[in-house]
Motif scaffolding. Sequence first.
Motif, PDB file in Angstrom:
ATOM      1  N   LYS A   1       0.830  -1.217   0.000  1.00 37.70           N
ATOM      2  CA  LYS A   1       0.000   0.000   0.000  1.00 37.70           C
ATOM      3  C   LYS A   1       0.861   1.263   0.000  1.00 37.70           C
ATOM      4  N   TYR A   2       1.944   1.250   0.745  1.00 36.19           N
ATOM      5  CA  TYR A   2       2.849   2.399   0.795  1.00 36.19           C
ATOM      6  C   TYR A   2       3.458   2.652  -0.586  1.00 36.19           C
ATOM      7  N   VAL A   3       3.901   1.595  -1.237  1.00 33.60           N
ATOM      8  CA  VAL A   3       4.488   1.706  -2.568  1.00 33.60           C
ATOM      9  C   VAL A   3       3.446   2.240  -3.551  1.00 33.60           C
ATOM     10  N   GLU A   4       2.242   1.691  -3.511  1.00 32.83           N
ATOM     11  CA  GLU A   4       1.182   2.158  -4.415  1.00 32.83           C
ATOM     12  C   GLU A   4       0.847   3.627  -4.163  1.00 32.83           C
ATOM     13  N   THR A   5       0.864   4.048  -2.911  1.00 34.37           N
ATOM     14  CA  THR A   5       0.623   5.451  -2.580  1.00 34.37           C
ATOM     15  C   THR A   5       1.689   6.349  -3.189  1.00 34.37           C
ATOM     16  N   LEU A   6       2.940   5.925  -3.114  1.00 34.76           N
ATOM     17  CA  LEU A   6       4.032   6.707  -3.704  1.00 34.76           C
ATOM     18  C   LEU A   6       3.922   6.770  -5.228  1.00 34.76           C
ATOM     19  N   VAL A   7       3.540   5.672  -5.848  1.00 35.41           N
ATOM     20  CA  VAL A   7       3.370   5.667  -7.312  1.00 35.41           C
ATOM     21  C   VAL A   7       2.267   6.652  -7.696  1.00 35.41           C
ATOM     22  N   GLU A   8       1.184   6.656  -6.963  1.00 34.51           N
ATOM     23  CA  GLU A   8       0.094   7.613  -7.226  1.00 34.51           C
ATOM     24  C   GLU A   8       0.554   9.050  -6.977  1.00 34.51           C
ATOM     25  N   GLN A   9       1.306   9.255  -5.908  1.00 38.14           N
ATOM     26  CA  GLN A   9       1.767  10.599  -5.547  1.00 38.14           C
ATOM     27  C   GLN A   9       2.689  11.177  -6.620  1.00 38.14           C
TER      28      GLN A   9
ATOM     29  N   LEU B   1       7.449  -2.296  -8.377  1.00 39.06           N
ATOM     30  CA  LEU B   1       8.560  -3.197  -8.079  1.00 39.06           C
ATOM     31  C   LEU B   1       9.870  -2.427  -7.950  1.00 39.06           C
ATOM     32  N   SER B   2      10.054  -1.386  -8.731  1.00 41.76           N
ATOM     33  CA  SER B   2      11.269  -0.567  -8.627  1.00 41.76           C
ATOM     34  C   SER B   2      11.392   0.053  -7.241  1.00 41.76           C
ATOM     35  N   LEU B   3      10.311   0.629  -6.750  1.00 39.50           N
ATOM     36  CA  LEU B   3      10.322   1.193  -5.390  1.00 39.50           C
ATOM     37  C   LEU B   3      10.570   0.110  -4.351  1.00 39.50           C
ATOM     38  N   TYR B   4       9.893  -1.002  -4.506  1.00 44.42           N
ATOM     39  CA  TYR B   4      10.052  -2.112  -3.576  1.00 44.42           C
ATOM     40  C   TYR B   4      11.515  -2.560  -3.503  1.00 44.42           C
ATOM     41  N   LEU B   5      12.158  -2.714  -4.662  1.00 45.75           N
ATOM     42  CA  LEU B   5      13.558  -3.134  -4.682  1.00 45.75           C
ATOM     43  C   LEU B   5      14.463  -2.106  -4.017  1.00 45.75           C
ATOM     44  N   ALA B   6      14.202  -0.841  -4.274  1.00 50.40           N
ATOM     45  CA  ALA B   6      14.999   0.219  -3.649  1.00 50.40           C
ATOM     46  C   ALA B   6      14.866   0.158  -2.124  1.00 50.40           C
ATOM     47  N   PHE B   7      13.645  -0.034  -1.634  1.00 54.50           N
ATOM     48  CA  PHE B   7      13.420  -0.123  -0.191  1.00 54.50           C
ATOM     49  C   PHE B   7      14.040  -1.398   0.381  1.00 54.50           C
ATOM     50  N   LYS B   8      13.796  -2.523  -0.266  1.00 51.27           N
ATOM     51  CA  LYS B   8      14.268  -3.815   0.240  1.00 51.27           C
ATOM     52  C   LYS B   8      15.793  -3.854   0.364  1.00 51.27           C
ATOM     53  N   PHE B   9      16.474  -3.261  -0.604  1.00 48.73           N
ATOM     54  CA  PHE B   9      17.937  -3.304  -0.606  1.00 48.73           C
ATOM     55  C   PHE B   9      18.564  -2.009  -0.100  1.00 48.73           C
ATOM     56  N   HIS B  10      17.740  -1.157   0.510  1.00 50.35           N
ATOM     57  CA  HIS B  10      18.209   0.086   1.143  1.00 50.35           C
ATOM     58  C   HIS B  10      19.049   0.936   0.194  1.00 50.35           C
ATOM     59  N   ILE B  11      18.512   1.121  -1.019  1.00 55.62           N
ATOM     60  CA  ILE B  11      19.191   1.944  -2.025  1.00 55.62           C
ATOM     61  C   ILE B  11      18.560   3.326  -1.980  1.00 55.62           C
ATOM     62  N   ASP B  12      19.372   4.310  -1.718  1.00 59.30           N
ATOM     63  CA  ASP B  12      18.886   5.691  -1.650  1.00 59.30           C
ATOM     64  C   ASP B  12      18.670   6.205  -3.075  1.00 59.30           C
ATOM     65  N   VAL B  13      17.428   6.423  -3.442  1.00 60.29           N
ATOM     66  CA  VAL B  13      17.082   6.868  -4.790  1.00 60.29           C
ATOM     67  C   VAL B  13      16.200   8.109  -4.722  1.00 60.29           C
ATOM     68  N   ASN B  14      16.113   8.785  -5.856  1.00 60.14           N
ATOM     69  CA  ASN B  14      15.118   9.832  -6.006  1.00 60.14           C
ATOM     70  C   ASN B  14      13.828   9.118  -6.405  1.00 60.14           C
ATOM     71  N   LYS B  15      12.917   8.988  -5.467  1.00 60.89           N
ATOM     72  CA  LYS B  15      11.697   8.210  -5.676  1.00 60.89           C
ATOM     73  C   LYS B  15      10.844   8.766  -6.818  1.00 60.89           C
ATOM     74  N   LYS B  16      10.768  10.071  -6.912  1.00 63.43           N
ATOM     75  CA  LYS B  16       9.956  10.683  -7.976  1.00 63.43           C
ATOM     76  C   LYS B  16      10.527  10.324  -9.345  1.00 63.43           C
ATOM     77  N   ASN B  17      11.826  10.472  -9.527  1.00 65.48           N
ATOM     78  CA  ASN B  17      12.448  10.118 -10.806  1.00 65.48           C
ATOM     79  C   ASN B  17      12.264   8.637 -11.115  1.00 65.48           C
ATOM     80  N   LEU B  18      12.434   7.802 -10.110  1.00 64.67           N
ATOM     81  CA  LEU B  18      12.296   6.361 -10.268  1.00 64.67           C
ATOM     82  C   LEU B  18      10.895   6.002 -10.751  1.00 64.67           C
TER      83      LEU B  18
END
Length: 154
Positions: free
Chosen positions: A3-11, A46-63
């Motif tokens: 749900k958190y990932v889906e919220t970010l994708v919508e945001q 899945l991109s957000l999930y992978l970034a979170f799971k592997f603790h990769i600091d990314v620009n979430k909006k760009n991703l």
Amino acid sequence: MEKYVETLVEQYGGDILSSDCMQAEKKHIQHGCTSIFEHSYNVACLSLYLAFKFHIDVNKKNLVRGALLHDYFMYDWHTAGRWHNFHGFTHAKCALRNASRDFDLNAIEKNIIVRHMFPLNLIPPKHKEGFIVCIADKISAVAETFSLKIPIFN
């Protein structure tokens, strides 16, 4: 997490998801019985999930935005026609051209779109966001083709 990932994708990608052209992608199949719209959404999540799971600091909006637009080529590549026989090699540039026309993109988002087919296309992404989308795209494509569950969608 889902749900958190889906919220970010919508945001970060709500404008893309609600656009007429993106909505039209619901009519075209990408892999198996998955539409291009669904595939793009899956890759973003899945991109957000992978970034979170592997603790990769990314620009979430760009991703998210790059992932949603990585297959924004807007044609059915399954129909017969010589002009898209090399779809795997050419659709990234077509997607970038269409996305640049319809949305205001930054350099990272553009690079995600045009380089997501690495290693089939030989030039790798420049940014970690691009590598994550590249990996998420391959995982999603295999899962969708063989009707498997994507890790985040238990």
